[in-house]
Design a protein around this motif. Structure first.
Motif, PDB file in Angstrom:
ATOM      1  N   CYS A  61      13.240   6.541   4.713  1.00 49.71           N
ATOM      2  CA  CYS A  61      12.846   7.274   5.904  1.00 49.71           C
ATOM      3  C   CYS A  61      11.607   8.115   5.578  1.00 49.71           C
ATOM      4  O   CYS A  61      11.456   8.612   4.460  1.00 49.71           O
ATOM      5  N   ALA A  62      10.750   8.253   6.549  1.00 54.75           N
ATOM      6  CA  ALA A  62       9.507   8.993   6.345  1.00 54.75           C
ATOM      7  C   ALA A  62       9.816  10.394   5.812  1.00 54.75           C
ATOM      8  O   ALA A  62      10.679  11.099   6.327  1.00 54.75           O
ATOM      9  N   GLY A  63       9.108  10.745   4.723  1.00 60.50           N
ATOM     10  CA  GLY A  63       9.274  12.061   4.142  1.00 60.50           C
ATOM     11  C   GLY A  63      10.451  12.201   3.209  1.00 60.50           C
ATOM     12  O   GLY A  63      10.659  13.283   2.654  1.00 60.50           O
ATOM     13  N   SER A  64      11.226  11.132   3.014  1.00 59.85           N
ATOM     14  CA  SER A  64      12.405  11.210   2.148  1.00 59.85           C
ATOM     15  C   SER A  64      12.146  10.476   0.836  1.00 59.85           C
ATOM     16  O   SER A  64      11.486   9.433   0.822  1.00 59.85           O
ATOM     17  N   PRO A  65      12.687  10.974  -0.282  1.00 57.81           N
ATOM     18  CA  PRO A  65      12.502  10.289  -1.560  1.00 57.81           C
ATOM     19  C   PRO A  65      13.370   9.041  -1.643  1.00 57.81           C
ATOM     20  O   PRO A  65      14.412   8.934  -1.009  1.00 57.81           O
ATOM     21  N   GLY A 100       1.999   8.799   7.086  1.00 60.53           N
ATOM     22  CA  GLY A 100       1.025   7.996   7.814  1.00 60.53           C
ATOM     23  C   GLY A 100       1.077   6.515   7.521  1.00 60.53           C
ATOM     24  O   GLY A 100       0.248   5.764   8.052  1.00 60.53           O
ATOM     25  N   PHE A 101       1.988   6.064   6.687  1.00 60.96           N
ATOM     26  CA  PHE A 101       2.082   4.643   6.335  1.00 60.96           C
ATOM     27  C   PHE A 101       3.404   4.073   6.856  1.00 60.96           C
ATOM     28  O   PHE A 101       4.412   4.758   6.912  1.00 60.96           O
ATOM     29  N   THR A 102       3.376   2.805   7.212  1.00 64.42           N
ATOM     30  CA  THR A 102       4.615   2.099   7.545  1.00 64.42           C
ATOM     31  C   THR A 102       5.180   1.396   6.323  1.00 64.42           C
ATOM     32  O   THR A 102       6.359   1.029   6.311  1.00 64.42           O
ATOM     33  N   VAL A 125       7.674  -0.177  -0.636  1.00 66.96           N
ATOM     34  CA  VAL A 125       8.569   0.736   0.085  1.00 66.96           C
ATOM     35  C   VAL A 125       8.244   0.621   1.572  1.00 66.96           C
ATOM     36  O   VAL A 125       7.136   0.944   2.007  1.00 66.96           O
ATOM     37  N   THR A 126       9.214   0.117   2.338  1.00 67.83           N
ATOM     38  CA  THR A 126       9.077   0.074   3.802  1.00 67.83           C
ATOM     39  C   THR A 126       9.509   1.413   4.360  1.00 67.83           C
ATOM     40  O   THR A 126      10.618   1.878   4.087  1.00 67.83           O
ATOM     41  N   ILE A 127       8.645   2.043   5.148  1.00 65.53           N
ATOM     42  CA  ILE A 127       8.875   3.414   5.617  1.00 65.53           C
ATOM     43  C   ILE A 127       9.310   3.372   7.078  1.00 65.53           C
ATOM     44  O   ILE A 127       8.562   2.943   7.963  1.00 65.53           O
ATOM     45  N   ASN A 128      10.565   3.791   7.317  1.00 61.78           N
ATOM     46  CA  ASN A 128      11.079   3.878   8.691  1.00 61.78           C
ATOM     47  C   ASN A 128      10.766   5.251   9.271  1.00 61.78           C
ATOM     48  O   ASN A 128      10.937   6.271   8.606  1.00 61.78           O
TER      49      ASN A 128
END
Length: 395
Positions: A61-65, A100-102, A125-128
């Motif tokens: 998830c965006a912003g999560s390690p 800012g990345f997907t 890493v796919t960013i949801n």
């Protein structure tokens, strides 16, 4: 001369440079000028397999390690050195992709410290995305018990979970309502979860204000009241009230004819019956409460009989003997008149028909004397009363 296997080496003694891709054995035998043979000599060149590396793709998830890792094999069997494109060394690491990345790539380079060629792989890493959420409500303040309505808004599909801040637990749904049963200021938290498990949460402090409500209550005295003493005093027993509104003859739909705004009012009822009394109290927040009680006004039972009358003086006054009764059952009345010898000379069941002083079925005027009367009657409560007395006919 030299005999090689493989024969491509010719008959000389070398040296030869070989680059086998797999483990290979080389055999040579020597013959001298006399035709004598030497025993064959075998040389084996062992070739290690090429290094292989596998970097695992993950989602976050965006912003999560999130943890990324790589696993190597081959070469000389290690130990292997892992070097990542973000400057971190090691087989695994925790990363937080930039905003800012997907998707974001991390490249790992592996070597075995020997003669093996270094090799690379990429962990993607796919960013949801995180949902962007808001909470709205048409009313943020009210009196207890206050029914609040909430709506959750999001830019992507989510499941909403609400915490109302009053210890009542959580509730799910985009459009919900909650009953606050106690006064105070309450923080409301809205949590949104996507299908990928990404969570956004927002809390609005002191979002809901619930004002305390007054408590209505009153007593009345006397209750029941009577038709001869019909004034009833109402004593306020409410708490937290600033104003009072009374309706002493409350009915639905018609009401508001007999009212008061006093705290402890009195009211005079003009007829017997059972009345519903309404009290509405209001506090400084404009919150109200209502109480109801009943007041009963009953007939007063009164009996009176005169002791003399003048039926024969022709003055039009005091010409009949008629008891006065209040609060009685009209169908139960009976009056009888007896002479001094015990003979019944008059009887009636109509209070409005008194004895006119005549006897013998009204043919003769009774003589001046003392007569015995007897009255049987039921009061308004159906209690039986019996009276015996005397009345004198005078001139």
């Amino acid at each position: 001369s030299y005999v090689w296997n493989p024969s491509s080496f010719g008959t000389t003694g070398g040296p030869f440079v070989v680059t086998p891709t797999t483990t290979t054995s080389y055999t040579v035998a020597v013959t001298d000028a006399n035709g004598c043979f030497s025993a064959a000599s075998v040389t084996t060149v062992f070739v290690n397999p090429q290094i292989a590396v596998n970097a695992t793709d993950v989602t976050a998830c965006a912003g999560s390690p999130v943890v990324i890792s790589a696993s190597a094999s081959g070469g000389n069997g290690g130990p292997y050195t892992y070097s990542w494109s973000n400057g971190v060394n090691g087989a695994s690491q925790s990363v937080t992709p930039p905003a800012g990345f997907t998707s974001y790539n991390y490249i790992v380079t592996v070597n075995d410290g020997g003669c093996s060629i270094s090799i690379t792989d990429t962990a993607t890493v796919t960013i949801n995305p995180l949902p962007v959420i808001f909470m709205v409500t048409p009313d943020t303040a009210g009196c207890e018990d206050f029914l609040a309505q909430f709506t959750g808004l999001s830019n992507i599909p989510v499941t909403f979970t609400w915490n109302y801040g009053d210890g009542s637990g959580t509730q799910t749904g985009a459009n919900v309502e909650h009953l606050y049963t106690s006064s105070g200021s309450f923080n409301v938290t809205l949590t949104a979860t996507t299908a990928f498990g990404c969570i956004s949460s927002t809390t609005t402090n002191q979002f809901i204000d619930v004002y305390p409500s007054p408590i209505a209550g009153f007593t009345s005295s006397p209750n029941p009241a009577t038709s001869t003493s019909p004034e009833v005093t109402f004593s306020d027993q409410s708490s937290g009230a600033l104003t009072w509104q009374w309706d002493f003859t409350y009915t639905v739909p018609q009401s508001g004819f007999n009212t008061s705004t006093a705290q402890n009012p009195s009211f005079i009822y003009t007829a017997t019956g059972i009345y519903q009394v309404q009290q509405v109290v209001t506090n400084s927040f404009g919150c109200t409460d209502t109480a109801y009680n009943t007041v009963e006004v009953v007939p007063e039972y009164v009996f009176y009989a005169p002791n003399a009358f003048t039926p024969a003086n022709n003055d039009g006054k005091n010409d009949t003997f008629t008891p006065s009764i209040m609060g009685y059952d009209i169908d139960s009345y009976e009056m009888m008149i007896f002479d001094r010898w015990g003979n019944m000379i008059y009887r009636t069941t109509d209070l409005n028909k008194g004895w006119d002083g005549r006897a013998n079925d009204g043919k003769d005027l009774a003589q001046i004397d003392v007569y015995v009367w007897k009255v049987n009657v039921l009061d308004f409560a159906k209690k039986e009363h019996q009276y015996i007395g005397t009345v004198t006919i005078v001139k």
